[in-house]
Design an enzyme around this catalytic site. Structure first.
Site, PDB file in Angstrom:
ATOM      1  N   ARG A   1      22.079 -84.258  79.683  1.00 46.26           N
ATOM      2  CA  ARG A   1      21.065 -83.560  78.884  1.00 46.26           C
ATOM      3  C   ARG A   1      19.952 -84.558  78.573  1.00 46.26           C
ATOM      4  O   ARG A   1      20.072 -85.749  78.860  1.00 46.26           O
ATOM      5  CB  ARG A   1      21.620 -82.891  77.623  1.00 46.26           C
ATOM      6  CG  ARG A   1      22.764 -83.487  76.922  1.00 46.26           C
ATOM      7  CD  ARG A   1      22.481 -84.828  76.291  1.00 46.26           C
ATOM      8  NE  ARG A   1      21.294 -84.816  75.463  1.00 46.26           N
ATOM      9  CZ  ARG A   1      20.585 -85.864  75.134  1.00 46.26           C
ATOM     10  NH1 ARG A   1      20.913 -87.071  75.578  1.00 46.26           N
ATOM     11  NH2 ARG A   1      19.518 -85.781  74.376  1.00 46.26           N
TER      12      ARG A   1
ATOM     13  N   ALA B   1      15.463 -84.320  78.617  1.00 47.47           N
ATOM     14  CA  ALA B   1      14.523 -83.790  79.618  1.00 47.47           C
ATOM     15  C   ALA B   1      14.451 -84.607  80.925  1.00 47.47           C
ATOM     16  O   ALA B   1      14.676 -84.061  82.012  1.00 47.47           O
ATOM     17  CB  ALA B   1      13.145 -83.634  78.973  1.00 47.47           C
TER      18      ALA B   1
ATOM     19  N   ASP C   1      10.425 -82.407  75.260  1.00 43.18           N
ATOM     20  CA  ASP C   1      10.961 -81.635  76.395  1.00 43.18           C
ATOM     21  C   ASP C   1       9.866 -80.974  77.209  1.00 43.18           C
ATOM     22  O   ASP C   1      10.032 -80.722  78.406  1.00 43.18           O
ATOM     23  CB  ASP C   1      11.951 -80.593  75.903  1.00 43.18           C
ATOM     24  CG  ASP C   1      13.228 -81.283  75.464  1.00 43.18           C
ATOM     25  OD1 ASP C   1      13.283 -81.743  74.315  1.00 43.18           O
ATOM     26  OD2 ASP C   1      14.133 -81.426  76.311  1.00 43.18           O
TER      27      ASP C   1
ATOM     28  N   ASN D   1      10.289 -80.062  71.310  1.00 45.35           N
ATOM     29  CA  ASN D   1      11.392 -81.035  71.282  1.00 45.35           C
ATOM     30  C   ASN D   1      12.543 -80.401  70.513  1.00 45.35           C
ATOM     31  O   ASN D   1      12.444 -79.244  70.064  1.00 45.35           O
ATOM     32  CB  ASN D   1      10.927 -82.350  70.632  1.00 45.35           C
ATOM     33  CG  ASN D   1      11.949 -83.474  70.811  1.00 45.35           C
ATOM     34  OD1 ASN D   1      12.458 -83.680  71.914  1.00 45.35           O
ATOM     35  ND2 ASN D   1      12.279 -84.171  69.740  1.00 45.35           N
ATOM     36  N   LYS D   2      13.607 -81.125  70.376  1.00 42.93           N
ATOM     37  CA  LYS D   2      14.832 -80.611  69.739  1.00 42.93           C
ATOM     38  C   LYS D   2      14.533 -79.930  68.409  1.00 42.93           C
ATOM     39  O   LYS D   2      13.723 -80.424  67.625  1.00 42.93           O
ATOM     40  CB  LYS D   2      15.799 -81.785  69.546  1.00 42.93           C
ATOM     41  CG  LYS D   2      17.146 -81.449  68.942  1.00 42.93           C
ATOM     42  CD  LYS D   2      17.856 -80.327  69.644  1.00 42.93           C
ATOM     43  CE  LYS D   2      18.076 -80.580  71.120  1.00 42.93           C
ATOM     44  NZ  LYS D   2      18.511 -79.366  71.850  1.00 42.93           N
TER      45      LYS D   2
END
Ligand code: MRU
Length: 358
Positions: A54, A56, A246, A256-257
């Site tokens: 995992r 990007a 990402d 992003n997260k």
């Protein structure tokens, strides 16, 4: 600095050996370091979906190697192998939706395929391409580590605490990491005294991966609940929030997260500077703004259960795993092509015209 970083490298997550892709199973960290070997594109697509690999850039690199595995299988099977390969591209492109590095890497592989000349050995050429994508991500991270560290040096002369979210480290990339690469370089230069790592609910990339990676490197790190971030910004003298990305839209909005957006809002309120570190393969100039970025929703079970044990009431759970931070909350975007202060559409367009700095 490059040599120092190279000497300090302890963690890797992706290896191409003897014609197979080897992935460090990130679902089992930090308790077990288990490497799994993959010899088919379908199996790699499943590994991406299940988050064995995992982050990007790491997803993109794994997909590039998966295309090599697919070329080998399709060429061996004979017939119209190029047409048959389309099924592998489809499977891989459906493995996760948000990180654009996946689609970027698949595109690079497809373009290389289209440039094959009569007499070329497709397997050898495609393998070289995937190895090149992997190596160039590692190089980009070394460049960004240095650039990001210099930005921090220009703003502060002494050692300060920083905060990060999710895992944007060696585990998430071809090596060294994006946000963690900058943090590592700044630590080596005496500019970071402590890292506050958000645990990153629900998948716990912060507690399981970032805390482990930094501890392996001897960087002082502590873990905090995501909801403690504003309080820590107010009370612990945190000077920077440093995160990866990402997908970055043409106007500088950053996916992003999940939880990154609220960190950026909190950072602005507390006068904490906000830095995004990502290679240009994360920038998607085809999307005008972050509103167009597809946000992955994962199974609610990730929230409702912990280690297979139910921890919630009998209700449904919403589990969007990324969010979009508007460009105007970002102080610096660090890429291997250079640094953009306060990103906007014009600056992003200029950046993308530049050559890589290495
Ligand atoms: O769901 P994940 O673990 O793949 O999400 C990863 C992130 O959000 C990272 O911050 C991002 O990919 C940057 S990695 C250099």
């Amino acid at each position: 600095m490059r040599e120092q970083l190279l000497a300090a490298e302890k963690v890797t997550a992706i290896a191409w050996r003897e014609g197979a892709l080897h992935l460090l199973d990130q679902r089992l960290l930090p308790f077990t370091q288990t490497w799994l070997a993959y010899d088919s594109a379908a199996a790699v697509a499943e590994a991406i979906r299940l988050m064995v690999v995992r982050g990007a850039p790491a997803i993109g690199i794994a997909a590039a190697y998966a295309v090599v595995l697919a070329v080998r299988a399709r060429v061996t099977a004979g017939g119209d192998w190029r047409a048959a390969l389309e099924e592998d591209f489809r499977l891989l492109s459906e493995s996760r939706p948000t990180a654009v590095n996946l689609f970027w890497a698949l595109n690079c592989m497809r373009e290389r395929l289209q440039r094959l000349k009569a007499g070329d050995d497709p397997l050898r050429v495609m393998e070289q391409e995937a190895v090149g994508i992997h190596a160039s991500d590692r190089e980009a991270n070394l460049t960004m580590a240095q650039l990001g560290m210099e930005v921090i040096r220009q703003q502060q002369g002494n050692s300060q605490p920083v905060m990060t979210h999710c895992n944007a480290g060696a585990l998430a990339t071809g090596g060294f990491g994006t946000a963690l690469g900058v943090i590592r370089a700044a630590y080596l230069e005496g500019l970071v005294e402590h890292v506050y790592a958000d645990e990153t609910r629900p998948w716990l990339q912060g507690s399981r991966l970032t805390a482990w990676e930094l501890a392996c490197d001897g960087v002082p790190v502590s873990l905090n609940a995501d909801s403690a971030a504003a309080h820590l910004m107010k009370t612990k003298g945190i000077t920077w929030v440093i995160v990866g990305a990402d997908r970055i839209a043409a106007n500088g909005d950053v996916a992003n997260k999940i939880g990154t957006y609220q960190l950026a809002v909190n950072a602005m309120h507390h006068g904490v500077r906000f830095m995004v570190v990502a290679p240009s393969s994360t920038i998607d100039m085809s999307l005008e703004s972050g509103d167009e970025i597809p946000i992955e929703e994962r199974d609610g079970g990730e929230l409702l259960e912990l280690a297979g044990q139910r921890i919630a009431a009998d209700v449904q759970a919403l589990n969007p795993v990324f969010d979009v931070t508007p460009a105007d909350l970002i102080d610096y975007l660090v890429t291997e092509k250079g640094v953009v202060e306060r990103p906007d559409a014009a600056k992003m367009a200029q950046l993308m015209c530049r050559k890589r700095l290495h």
